[in-house]
Design a protein around this motif. Structure first.
Motif, mmCIF file in Angstrom:
data_model
loop_
_atom_site.group_PDB
_atom_site.id
_atom_site.type_symbol
_atom_site.label_atom_id
_atom_site.label_comp_id
_atom_site.label_asym_id
_atom_site.label_seq_id
_atom_site.Cartn_x
_atom_site.Cartn_y
_atom_site.Cartn_z
ATOM 1 N N ALA A 172 0.837 -1.208 0.000
ATOM 2 C CA ALA A 172 0.000 0.000 0.000
ATOM 3 C C ALA A 172 0.869 1.254 0.000
ATOM 4 O O ALA A 172 0.580 2.221 -0.724
ATOM 5 C CB ALA A 172 -0.927 -0.010 1.214
ATOM 6 N N ALA A 173 1.944 1.239 0.790
ATOM 7 C CA ALA A 173 2.854 2.385 0.827
ATOM 8 C C ALA A 173 3.575 2.556 -0.507
ATOM 9 O O ALA A 173 3.841 3.684 -0.942
ATOM 10 C CB ALA A 173 3.874 2.200 1.960
ATOM 11 N N ASN A 230 3.131 9.274 -3.586
ATOM 12 C CA ASN A 230 3.062 10.711 -3.342
ATOM 13 C C ASN A 230 2.853 11.017 -1.861
ATOM 14 O O ASN A 230 3.491 11.919 -1.304
ATOM 15 C CB ASN A 230 1.927 11.329 -4.159
ATOM 16 N N LEU A 231 1.971 10.243 -1.215
ATOM 17 C CA LEU A 231 1.712 10.451 0.211
ATOM 18 C C LEU A 231 2.928 10.098 1.051
ATOM 19 O O LEU A 231 3.343 10.874 1.923
ATOM 20 C CB LEU A 231 0.507 9.610 0.654
ATOM 21 N N VAL A 232 3.515 8.925 0.783
ATOM 22 C CA VAL A 232 4.622 8.438 1.605
ATOM 23 C C VAL A 232 5.865 9.284 1.436
ATOM 24 O O VAL A 232 6.527 9.645 2.418
ATOM 25 C CB VAL A 232 4.922 6.961 1.279
ATOM 26 N N PHE A 233 6.200 9.639 0.190
ATOM 27 C CA PHE A 233 7.456 10.353 -0.046
ATOM 28 C C PHE A 233 7.286 11.865 -0.005
ATOM 29 O O PHE A 233 7.973 12.540 0.776
ATOM 30 C CB PHE A 233 8.072 9.920 -1.386
ATOM 31 N N SER A 267 9.170 1.732 1.612
ATOM 32 C CA SER A 267 7.836 1.132 1.673
ATOM 33 C C SER A 267 7.809 -0.015 2.674
ATOM 34 O O SER A 267 6.844 -0.174 3.433
ATOM 35 C CB SER A 267 7.423 0.631 0.290
ATOM 36 N N PHE A 268 8.874 -0.803 2.703
ATOM 37 C CA PHE A 268 8.950 -1.915 3.650
ATOM 38 C C PHE A 268 9.024 -1.402 5.089
ATOM 39 O O PHE A 268 8.379 -1.956 5.984
ATOM 40 C CB PHE A 268 10.167 -2.787 3.338
ATOM 41 N N VAL A 269 9.791 -0.332 5.318
ATOM 42 C CA VAL A 269 9.894 0.238 6.665
ATOM 43 C C VAL A 269 8.552 0.809 7.105
ATOM 44 O O VAL A 269 8.136 0.637 8.263
ATOM 45 C CB VAL A 269 10.991 1.326 6.707
ATOM 46 N N VAL A 270 7.861 1.489 6.198
ATOM 47 C CA VAL A 270 6.521 1.998 6.513
ATOM 48 C C VAL A 270 5.584 0.843 6.853
ATOM 49 O O VAL A 270 4.764 0.937 7.779
ATOM 50 C CB VAL A 270 5.964 2.817 5.327
#
Length: 278
Positions: free
Chosen positions: A38-39, A44-47, A102-105
């Motif tokens: 999902a991340a 755009n939201l995550v980064f 993404s994996f860390v999120v």
């Protein structure tokens, strides 16, 4: 019953435990992967919004500091410039950081569920009194982890980025940070705070196990400060500012842990007195 049959039953019981642990780990990893995927797609939201947020002056923390400066009628706290740019100097830099971040999120978002799965595996092996003492462990561990992550993201990270971006050996040297270095710094600070905020939980269980007492913690308070500073240096970028920012709340948590340890000892003594009276 023959000895070889007993050993076989013990072995099968051990294998059953391993099988159960495997499924708990699989479900935990599955939850992490769901959030990670999902991340990955919410790039755009995550980064732009989250990870790169502290690199822009419109970040929430910087705006709050500027508002505080207006109230105090002093411009010392207002951060209106971050003199650095972020670059990608490796061909695979942006993609590799996209996957890693993404994996860390996913780990951060799925942490409460993952811990709950592991706790479900551990809980049946505890005595009834131990289960009662550890009641609410998932909530408190998750709560402290979230508080630590938020503290690391909204306090430690932006102030550390401001310090590092304004630090110069010579005006001729420009700060042009690589995307890998920037994202790694943000992730390290956030996860370090999330993990270190588990100190009260660790102290609680160590006190229950009889390994530490509030008297010991008070006696070795000065030694604890040194250990906290060392941990801050190990888990943060190599600058004293970030180290102090993490060390200050850790020392506060250490003081809270002394109170928790004292409460545990007092409760145990009260329980023993009740047993004697009976």
């Amino acid at each position: 019953m023959p000895l070889d049959q007993i050993e076989e039953e013990v072995e099968m019981s051990f294998l059953d435990h391993l099988e159960e642990l495997r499924w708990h780990l699989i479900r935990s990893l599955g939850a992490i992967m769901v959030f990670a995927v999902a991340a990955f797609f919410a790039k755009n939201l995550v980064f732009h919004t989250i990870l790169l947020g502290p690199s822009r002056i419109d970040f929430w923390t910087y705006e709050m500091l500027c508002r505080l400066s207006e109230i105090l009628k002093s411009e010392a706290l207002c951060i209106d410039e971050l003199p650095f740019i972020i670059q990608s100097r490796k061909m695979t830099g942006q993609f590799s950081m996209h996957v890693t971040s993404s994996f860390v999120v996913g780990i951060i978002c799925a942490f409460p569920y993952a811990f709950w799965e592991i706790w479900r595996f551990i809980k049946p092996g505890l005595y009834p009194t131990e289960r009662k003492a550890a009641r609410g462990a998932t909530f408190f561990v998750s709560f402290l982890f979230i508080i630590g992550v938020l503290f690391g993201y909204f306090v430690v990270t932006p102030i550390s980025i401001n310090f590092l971006s304004n630090y110069q050996l010579d005006p001729s040297i420009l700060n042009e940070f690589d995307i890998i270095s920037y994202i790694s710094t943000v992730i390290t600070l956030v996860l370090a705070c999330g993990i270190l905020f588990q100190l009260p939980i660790v102290v609680y269980f160590l006190t229950r196990a009889g390994l530490i007492t509030p008297e010991i913690m008070r006696t070795y308070r000065k030694h604890a400060i040194i250990v906290i500073l060392i941990l801050g240096a190990m888990l943060t970028p190599p600058d004293p500012f970030s180290q102090i920012l993490i060390a200050m709340p850790l020392f506060g948590l250490y003081q809270v842990s002394i109170f928790i340890s004292a409460r545990v000892i007092k409760k145990e003594q009260s329980t023993e007195l009740q047993k004697v009276d009976e």
